[in-house]
Design a protein around this motif. Structure first.
Motif, mmCIF file in Angstrom:
data_model
loop_
_atom_site.group_PDB
_atom_site.id
_atom_site.type_symbol
_atom_site.label_atom_id
_atom_site.label_comp_id
_atom_site.label_asym_id
_atom_site.label_seq_id
_atom_site.Cartn_x
_atom_site.Cartn_y
_atom_site.Cartn_z
ATOM 1 N N SER A 66 0.879 -1.350 0.182
ATOM 2 C CA SER A 66 0.020 0.119 -0.088
ATOM 3 C C SER A 66 0.962 1.271 0.055
ATOM 4 C CB SER A 66 -0.909 -0.098 1.479
ATOM 5 O OG SER A 66 -1.506 1.241 1.146
ATOM 6 N N GLY A 67 0.447 2.295 -0.762
ATOM 7 C CA GLY A 67 1.195 3.550 -0.915
ATOM 8 C C GLY A 67 0.497 4.400 0.058
ATOM 9 N N ASP A 68 -0.734 4.493 0.309
ATOM 10 C CA ASP A 68 -1.531 5.101 1.070
ATOM 11 C C ASP A 68 -2.201 4.800 2.492
ATOM 12 O OD1 ASP A 68 -3.093 3.757 -0.430
ATOM 13 O OD2 ASP A 68 -4.171 5.461 -1.427
ATOM 14 N N ALA A 69 -1.798 3.623 2.834
ATOM 15 C CA ALA A 69 -2.596 3.302 4.066
ATOM 16 C C ALA A 69 -1.961 4.123 5.413
ATOM 17 C CB ALA A 69 -2.294 1.994 4.429
ATOM 18 N N PRO A 70 -3.007 4.403 6.345
ATOM 19 C CA PRO A 70 -2.313 5.213 7.458
ATOM 20 C C PRO A 70 -1.476 4.195 8.290
ATOM 21 C CG PRO A 70 -4.583 4.568 7.925
ATOM 22 C CD PRO A 70 -4.443 4.178 6.255
ATOM 23 N N GLN A 71 -0.432 4.774 8.835
ATOM 24 C CA GLN A 71 0.692 4.008 9.343
ATOM 25 C C GLN A 71 1.108 4.477 10.703
ATOM 26 O OE1 GLN A 71 3.646 3.212 6.155
ATOM 27 N NE2 GLN A 71 2.541 1.535 5.446
ATOM 28 N N PHE A 72 0.357 5.662 11.128
ATOM 29 C CA PHE A 72 0.559 6.076 12.622
ATOM 30 C C PHE A 72 -0.786 6.152 13.219
ATOM 31 C CE2 PHE A 72 5.030 6.416 11.175
ATOM 32 C CZ PHE A 72 5.712 6.963 12.555
ATOM 33 N N THR A 73 -0.754 5.987 14.576
ATOM 34 C CA THR A 73 -2.073 6.597 15.322
ATOM 35 C C THR A 73 -1.778 7.990 15.518
ATOM 36 O OG1 THR A 73 -1.252 6.032 17.479
ATOM 37 C CG2 THR A 73 -2.097 4.152 16.498
ATOM 38 N N VAL A 74 -2.765 8.707 15.821
ATOM 39 C CA VAL A 74 -2.905 10.146 16.162
ATOM 40 C C VAL A 74 -1.809 10.359 17.496
ATOM 41 C CG1 VAL A 74 -3.762 12.367 16.747
ATOM 42 C CG2 VAL A 74 -5.099 10.618 15.283
ATOM 43 N N ALA A 83 3.286 11.666 3.452
ATOM 44 C CA ALA A 83 2.035 11.149 3.611
ATOM 45 C C ALA A 83 1.295 11.268 2.009
ATOM 46 C CB ALA A 83 1.187 11.918 4.489
ATOM 47 N N HIS A 84 0.629 10.154 1.811
ATOM 48 C CA HIS A 84 -0.150 10.045 0.436
ATOM 49 C C HIS A 84 -1.317 10.115 0.877
ATOM 50 C CE1 HIS A 84 3.562 9.679 -2.030
ATOM 51 N NE2 HIS A 84 4.049 8.633 -1.545
ATOM 52 N N GLY A 85 -1.829 8.951 1.503
ATOM 53 C CA GLY A 85 -3.296 8.994 2.009
ATOM 54 C C GLY A 85 -3.954 9.864 2.670
ATOM 55 N N LYS A 86 -5.188 9.911 2.561
ATOM 56 C CA LYS A 86 -6.060 11.001 3.289
ATOM 57 C C LYS A 86 -5.838 10.728 5.006
ATOM 58 C CE LYS A 86 -10.495 12.916 3.865
ATOM 59 N NZ LYS A 86 -11.949 12.784 3.506
ATOM 60 N N GLU A 87 -6.410 9.637 5.260
ATOM 61 C CA GLU A 87 -6.302 9.467 6.742
ATOM 62 C C GLU A 87 -4.910 9.530 7.506
ATOM 63 O OE1 GLU A 87 -8.661 9.062 8.818
ATOM 64 O OE2 GLU A 87 -7.802 8.323 10.542
ATOM 65 N N GLY A 88 -3.940 9.090 6.926
ATOM 66 C CA GLY A 88 -2.624 9.488 7.418
ATOM 67 C C GLY A 88 -2.213 10.652 7.383
ATOM 68 N N MET A 89 -2.609 11.468 6.410
ATOM 69 C CA MET A 89 -2.581 12.884 6.407
ATOM 70 C C MET A 89 -3.386 13.702 7.873
ATOM 71 S SD MET A 89 -2.542 14.529 2.657
ATOM 72 C CE MET A 89 -2.881 13.405 1.781
ATOM 73 N N ARG A 90 -4.575 13.252 7.726
ATOM 74 C CA ARG A 90 -5.385 13.770 8.854
ATOM 75 C C ARG A 90 -4.613 13.469 10.191
ATOM 76 N NH1 ARG A 90 -8.828 12.234 12.428
ATOM 77 N NH2 ARG A 90 -8.760 10.354 12.156
ATOM 78 N N ARG A 91 -4.387 12.476 10.486
ATOM 79 C CA ARG A 91 -3.768 11.844 11.822
ATOM 80 C C ARG A 91 -2.582 12.659 12.107
ATOM 81 N NH1 ARG A 91 -4.167 5.565 12.023
ATOM 82 N NH2 ARG A 91 -6.384 5.337 11.243
ATOM 83 N N ALA A 92 -1.734 13.174 11.071
ATOM 84 C CA ALA A 92 -0.506 13.574 11.112
ATOM 85 C C ALA A 92 -0.749 15.346 11.496
ATOM 86 C CB ALA A 92 0.315 13.608 9.760
ATOM 87 N N ILE A 93 -1.529 15.803 10.772
ATOM 88 C CA ILE A 93 -1.985 17.228 10.908
ATOM 89 C C ILE A 93 -2.453 17.336 12.311
ATOM 90 C CG2 ILE A 93 -3.332 18.989 10.021
ATOM 91 C CD1 ILE A 93 -3.393 17.564 7.173
ATOM 92 N N GLU A 94 -3.474 16.640 12.611
ATOM 93 C CA GLU A 94 -3.799 16.709 13.882
ATOM 94 C C GLU A 94 -2.927 16.396 15.164
ATOM 95 O OE1 GLU A 94 -7.707 14.439 14.228
ATOM 96 O OE2 GLU A 94 -8.824 15.950 13.090
ATOM 97 N N GLY A 95 -2.017 15.532 14.722
ATOM 98 C CA GLY A 95 -0.950 15.231 15.606
ATOM 99 C C GLY A 95 0.066 16.594 15.886
ATOM 100 N N GLY A 96 0.099 17.155 14.849
ATOM 101 C CA GLY A 96 0.769 18.751 15.092
ATOM 102 C C GLY A 96 2.006 18.757 14.161
ATOM 103 N N VAL A 97 2.153 17.903 13.201
ATOM 104 C CA VAL A 97 3.515 17.940 12.423
ATOM 105 C C VAL A 97 3.712 19.301 11.752
ATOM 106 C CG1 VAL A 97 3.433 15.385 11.951
ATOM 107 C CG2 VAL A 97 2.431 17.068 10.229
#
Ligand SMILES: [Zn+2]
Length: 422
Positions: A220-228, A249-263
């Motif tokens: 997978s190129g876009d599966a989320p791979q970290f929790t928030v 980040a390529h996928g949407k859910e992984g991006m959401r978690r990264a942004i909410e996590g504060g990167v």
């Protein structure tokens, strides 16, 4: 005595002190306003910009460089490179054959190409060897850009940047399961330890792989791979050491978690939709698009056998999308910093990105600003990215007017870094 020793060791390792050099620029790009301001005489001393005088002012006794007919801009900053590698059909096999010394020696060549292409500063987002290349450049032993290095990228098990991906079971067994020391985390405690390990390694910035990636030996190129939660712990721990966090980040859910996590920044951002764009604007997250890498892998996906079968469909689907995503993000007003992901594509061709940005609707002046004034903000460095007294003397000149023809950025005529002409 200690002070004396320290002074002696600094003198031994510092690059030769830069002389006073005077540049007569036909035109100058002001990176704060993204405008050309006309002819300027720039006086550089001891690696810094001393004076910026209107017009052509003779400075007797100094070394003068005639750059009439040229536009001077602050040295360019590429926020996403991998200085110690360059992908190709043999990269997957070379991992089993080459030593760090091989990668380091190749990196020396890549670094010089990058500098001569006008990129006086780079942020290296993954590669342990680059930490040493950075030090060798800083000591003056080899020529290259100023490097801010992440060292080993932080991934989760099986994720993009798990160093054992694609190995057979015997090798995996012999090497053992990688953990925080090797940059692989599962859970908050691991995440904290992995950041602290990067501090111990001498990293300047933290890189996480928030989703799958194109070139890794994984499906997978876009599966989320970290929790928030894991992202949050990385970001909080990084703050203890003054580190920014860049999230691949390529996928949407992984991006959401990264942004909410504060990167600090999202790299690639391929499947960014309106919701993610709004979230990035709300959090003030930077976007580093790396269109060059997208175009490169989409192109190579057409060549039979270039990529392993598990990689090719990802390269095709993700690569083609990035430039379009960039166009939408730019229009929507997301903050954009310049980055190419060179090491995927060939080092030294970094200025291709300027052309791709302009092709996708960004004015040339803003593309240059993304690689100077704005990129310095992403790095959090106060004395880079502007031609102003007190700033580091990093200056690039191209023939003619790059705002009228952005491809002139590929014809760099002059490069100065820290007051030294290369
Ligand atoms: Zn990368």
């Amino acid at each position: 005595m200690r002070t004396l020793l320290l002074a002696a060791s600094l003198a031994a390792t510092a690059p030769a002190m830069a002389e006073t050099v005077v540049l007569h620029c036909g035109d100058v790009f002001d990176s704060t306003t993204a405008k050309l301001v006309g002819a300027r005489t720039i006086v550089t001393t001891d690696g810094r910009i001393g004076q910026v005088l209107p017009g052509r002012v003779p400075v007797p006794g100094a070394r003068e460089v005639d750059l009439s007919g040229h536009t001077c801009t602050p040295g360019w900053i590429d926020l996403h490179v991998h200085m110690a590698s360059q992908s190709g059909p043999r990269s997957y096999e070379e991992r089993f054959r080459l030593d760090d010394a091989d990668y380091a020696l190749r990196g020396v060549g890549y670094a010089e190409k990058t500098l001569k292409a006008g990129f006086t500063t780079v942020r290296d987002l993954g590669g342990e060897v680059t930490l040493k290349l950075r030090d060798a450049i800083n000591s003056g032993a080899v020529k290259g850009p100023r490097i801010y290095a992440a060292g080993k990228s932080i991934a989760t098990t099986g994720g993009h940047a798990d160093p054992t991906n694609g190995m057979n079971s015997e090798l995996s067994f012999m090497l053992g399961t990688p953990g925080p020391t090797e940059g692989v985390v599962n859970g908050a405690d691991d995440a904290r330890q992995a950041v602290r390990q990067r501090y111990k390694d001498g990293s300047d910035v933290i890189k996480i792989t928030a989703t799958g990636g194109v070139l890794s030996y994984a499906r997978s190129g876009d599966a989320p791979q970290f929790t928030v939660d894991e992202v949050r712990v990385v970001v909080e721990t990084a703050k203890d050491y003054g580190y920014a966090v860049a999230a691949h980040a390529h996928g949407k859910e992984g991006m959401r978690r990264a942004i909410e996590g504060g990167v600090t920044s999202i790299e690639h951002g391929t499947f960014m939709d309106d919701e993610i764009i709004a979230l990035m604007k709300k959090h003030g997250t930077w976007y580093v698009p790396t269109i060059t890498a997208g175009r490169f892998v989409a192109d190579k996906a057409k060549v039979p056998g270039y990529f392993p079968d598990i990689v090719r469909p990802k390269a095709e689907r993700i690569g083609a999308q990035i430039q379009d995503t960039f166009a939408r993000a730019y229009k929507a007003g997301v903050k954009i910093g310049f980055g190419t992901d060179m090491g995927v594509g060939p080092h030294g061709d970094n200025a291709l990105e300027f052309g791709y940005m302009v092709e996708a609707g960004m004015p040339a002046a803003e593309a240059l600003q993304a690689a100077t004034f704005k990129a310095a903000q992403v790095l959090g460095v106060a004395d880079l990215g502007q031609i102003e007294p007190g700033f580091r003397a990093d200056i690039v000149a191209v023939p003619g007017n790059p705002l009228a023809d952005i491809t002139l950025t590929r014809k760099v005529a002059f490069v100065m870094k820290d007051g030294v002409v290369y």
